[in-house]
Design a protein around this motif. Structure first.
Motif, PDB file in Angstrom:
ATOM      1  N   ILE A  37      37.506  23.500  42.486  1.00 33.00           N
ATOM      2  CA  ILE A  37      36.652  24.696  42.544  1.00 33.00           C
ATOM      3  C   ILE A  37      36.077  25.066  41.178  1.00 33.00           C
ATOM      4  O   ILE A  37      35.480  26.131  41.029  1.00 33.00           O
ATOM      5  N   LYS A  38      36.241  24.185  40.201  1.00 36.40           N
ATOM      6  CA  LYS A  38      35.899  24.536  38.818  1.00 36.40           C
ATOM      7  C   LYS A  38      34.428  24.859  38.605  1.00 36.40           C
ATOM      8  O   LYS A  38      34.066  25.535  37.628  1.00 36.40           O
ATOM      9  N   TYR A  40      32.480  26.403  40.980  1.00 35.26           N
ATOM     10  CA  TYR A  40      32.036  27.476  41.876  1.00 35.26           C
ATOM     11  C   TYR A  40      31.561  28.675  41.059  1.00 35.26           C
ATOM     12  O   TYR A  40      32.223  29.078  40.099  1.00 35.26           O
ATOM     13  N   HIS A  98      37.154  29.291  35.235  1.00 33.04           N
ATOM     14  CA  HIS A  98      38.191  29.100  36.252  1.00 33.04           C
ATOM     15  C   HIS A  98      39.533  28.715  35.616  1.00 33.04           C
ATOM     16  O   HIS A  98      40.580  29.243  36.007  1.00 33.04           O
ATOM     17  N   ILE A 143      41.248  32.039  42.734  1.00 33.19           N
ATOM     18  CA  ILE A 143      40.171  31.069  42.529  1.00 33.19           C
ATOM     19  C   ILE A 143      38.857  31.759  42.193  1.00 33.19           C
ATOM     20  O   ILE A 143      37.842  31.090  42.048  1.00 33.19           O
ATOM     21  N   LEU A 391      40.061  32.841  51.865  1.00 25.11           N
ATOM     22  CA  LEU A 391      39.410  31.575  51.517  1.00 25.11           C
ATOM     23  C   LEU A 391      38.322  31.197  52.510  1.00 25.11           C
ATOM     24  O   LEU A 391      37.652  30.176  52.327  1.00 25.11           O
ATOM     25  N   LEU A 394      34.785  30.140  51.244  1.00 24.94           N
ATOM     26  CA  LEU A 394      34.550  28.944  50.438  1.00 24.94           C
ATOM     27  C   LEU A 394      33.281  28.162  50.814  1.00 24.94           C
ATOM     28  O   LEU A 394      32.584  27.666  49.917  1.00 24.94           O
ATOM     29  N   TYR A 397      29.611  28.670  48.872  1.00 23.13           N
ATOM     30  CA  TYR A 397      29.132  28.118  47.611  1.00 23.13           C
ATOM     31  C   TYR A 397      28.188  26.941  47.839  1.00 23.13           C
ATOM     32  O   TYR A 397      27.115  26.850  47.222  1.00 23.13           O
TER      33      TYR A 397
END
Length: 490
Positions: A37-38, A40, A98, A143, A391, A394, A397
């Motif tokens: 998820i870095k 996002y 993140h 996150i 979540l 998600l 994104y």
């Protein structure tokens, strides 16, 4: 006899390695999640509390401590300072943002493991980690580059410091809470109540007053920090928390009696929302069964500690939710959610019946998968939900990125496209790409294009109906219940 001791020793060694392996697996799994998820973008309140605050310090080289009033929400600005410092050191990227949260998430897992060992036992404590990791609100906040991830790690560290009687650790935890937010300062009060209870050994009023004062000493550094910030902020701005011209002033409006009753209903909804009904119902049932037995559960120190943790969290953290108009976010209740999960697992593993083992084997999977299912709960478009507390957001994104590419391909002007929170304003605050242009505040009467998604709660029911019936949908993307739509006026 020797053989029996040897067998028990081997079992203990096996249990130790099994629990250690699972803990390491949780660490690796968490790191993998952060890697995935870095990239996002910032989402929901983290745009304000994380990105905009950090942008101010980053772009002004830390020349001012206090934030400008248009983005100052009254909280201590240390989270924004922390992000901006990391951007200066490692680059202004989403990945750096993140991974700024990762140490606190790993700390939370470590501390939760220790708390689980204390209340549940080494063989059972891993269940607490699993329950926390699948908790929709805890997972989502960790996150999202959210200060509430840091708040929870400090809160958990404070609980561990109390049960292990490590005052120096409690000082650090309380300082961390006071630096995160005003709500963090309120959570310090929960730790103070726990500290007072855990060491209560007095029999007269004078001794009680002395005990209250003595246990307050470890909270003096955090108290002084909070008072220093609030005092300086008031001196420089003339207000604490919010002011009448604040963008968030409506959230702090006091409700009447009808609104108070409505907020009680919302609080009840929050406590069972996103799969948490599978925690609350068993908790209520097991507590009821506990008090119907001849043995008074209040004589058990661990039981009463958990009861004090839950009750103090509710009493100290929910009044602001009940008396104000829009302070009803799920993340405000994270300490309460943790207290409920820990208390429930303690009751499950200490419920004494003839079929205790079978009850545990049935209950634990139901609780775990029931809570996990909360990450897939999506309400109909006209029902507002806390998208930063699950979540289930998600897919947004990827859908958002694809829609942005479509808008650019069609050479549409972002500034002339209307939308609502969380998409109004410069894209740089979401994507860290330096792009100033972004969507404008939606005005269906004067705009030809609207960007709409079901992760947006600020479109009224009438506006949603108008968009779906009277406007032309020129692009619609959907994935796992989340959708984004680009509408054009007919």
């Amino acid at each position: 006899m020797l053989t029996k001791h040897l067998i028990n020793l081997l079992k203990d060694i096996k249990s130790y390695f099994n629990s250690s392996f699972l803990l390491v697996f949780c660490y690796l799994f968490t790191f993998l999640v952060f890697w995935l998820i870095k990239d996002y973008p910032f989402f929901w309140d983290t745009i304000q509390l994380g990105s905009k605050h950090a942008h101010f310090y980053y772009e002004n080289d830390f020349r001012s401590f206090l934030l400008p009033q248009n983005i100052d929400s009254g909280h201590p600005p240390f989270f924004g300072l922390y992000l901006a410092l990391l951007w200066k050191l490692f680059g202004q990227t989403l990945a750096v943002s993140h991974f700024a949260i990762l140490p606190f998430t790993l700390l939370s897992i470590y501390v939760v493991n220790k708390i689980g060992d204390y209340f549940l036992g080494k063989k059972k404590g891993i269940w607490l980690i699993l329950l926390i990791l699948v908790d929709p609100t805890f997972a989502a906040q960790n996150i999202l580059v959210s200060p509430d991830a840091i708040l929870m790690s400090c809160f958990l560290l404070g609980i561990l410091a109390i049960i292990k009687r490590r005052d120096w650790l409690l000082v650090l935890a309380a300082l961390g809470l006071a630096m995160v937010s005003m709500r963090g300062m309120m959570v310090v009060l929960v730790l103070y109540v726990l500290k007072v209870y855990e060491s209560w050994q007095v029999s007269d009023i004078f001794g009680g007053v002395r005990h209250l004062f003595k246990n307050g000493l470890v909270f003096i550094p955090s108290g002084l920090l909070a008072l220093a910030f609030l005092g300086y902020h008031y001196y420089a701005t003339g207000w604490i928390g919010y002011h009448e011209n604040s963008p968030w002033a409506t959230s702090f409006e006091r409700v009447d009696f009808k609104g108070f009753l409505k907020n009680i209903g919302i609080l009840g909804w929050r406590l069972v929302d996103f799969g948490r009904v599978f925690v609350m119902l068993p908790l209520i049932v097991l507590l009821s069964l506990k008090f119907t037995r001849k043995i008074n559960p209040l004589r058990n120190q661990k039981f009463t500690f958990l009861a004090v943790l839950l009750i103090s969290s509710v009493i100290l953290l929910t009044p602001s939710l009940l008396i104000h108009k829009y302070l009803t976010a799920h993340r405000y209740l994270l300490p309460v959610f943790f207290a409920c999960s820990l208390f429930l697992l303690y009751l499950v593993f200490n419920h004494q019946t003839q079929g205790n083992k079978s009850i545990k084997n049935i209950l634990l999977p139901i609780i775990f998968f029931g809570l996990f299912s909360g990450n897939f709960w999506i309400y109909p478009p006209k029902i507002a939900q806390g998208w930063d507390a699950t979540l289930s957001h998600l897919p947004y994104y990827d859908l958002r990125a694809e829609m942005m590419d479509h808008i650019k391909e069609e050479q549409l002007d972002f500034q002339k496209i209307g939308s609502v929170f969380p998409e109004v304003g410069a894209r740089k605050f979401r994507e860290l790409n330096g792009i100033e242009e972004g969507f404008s505040q939606a005005d269906l009467n004067n705009q030809d294009h609207i960007f709409y998604s079901n992760v947006m709660n600020d479109f009224s029911d009438e506006e949603v109906e108008e968009l779906m019936t009277e406007w032309k949908v020129i692009k619609r993307l959907e994935k796992r219940g989340v959708f984004v739509v680009l509408c054009e006026k007919k």
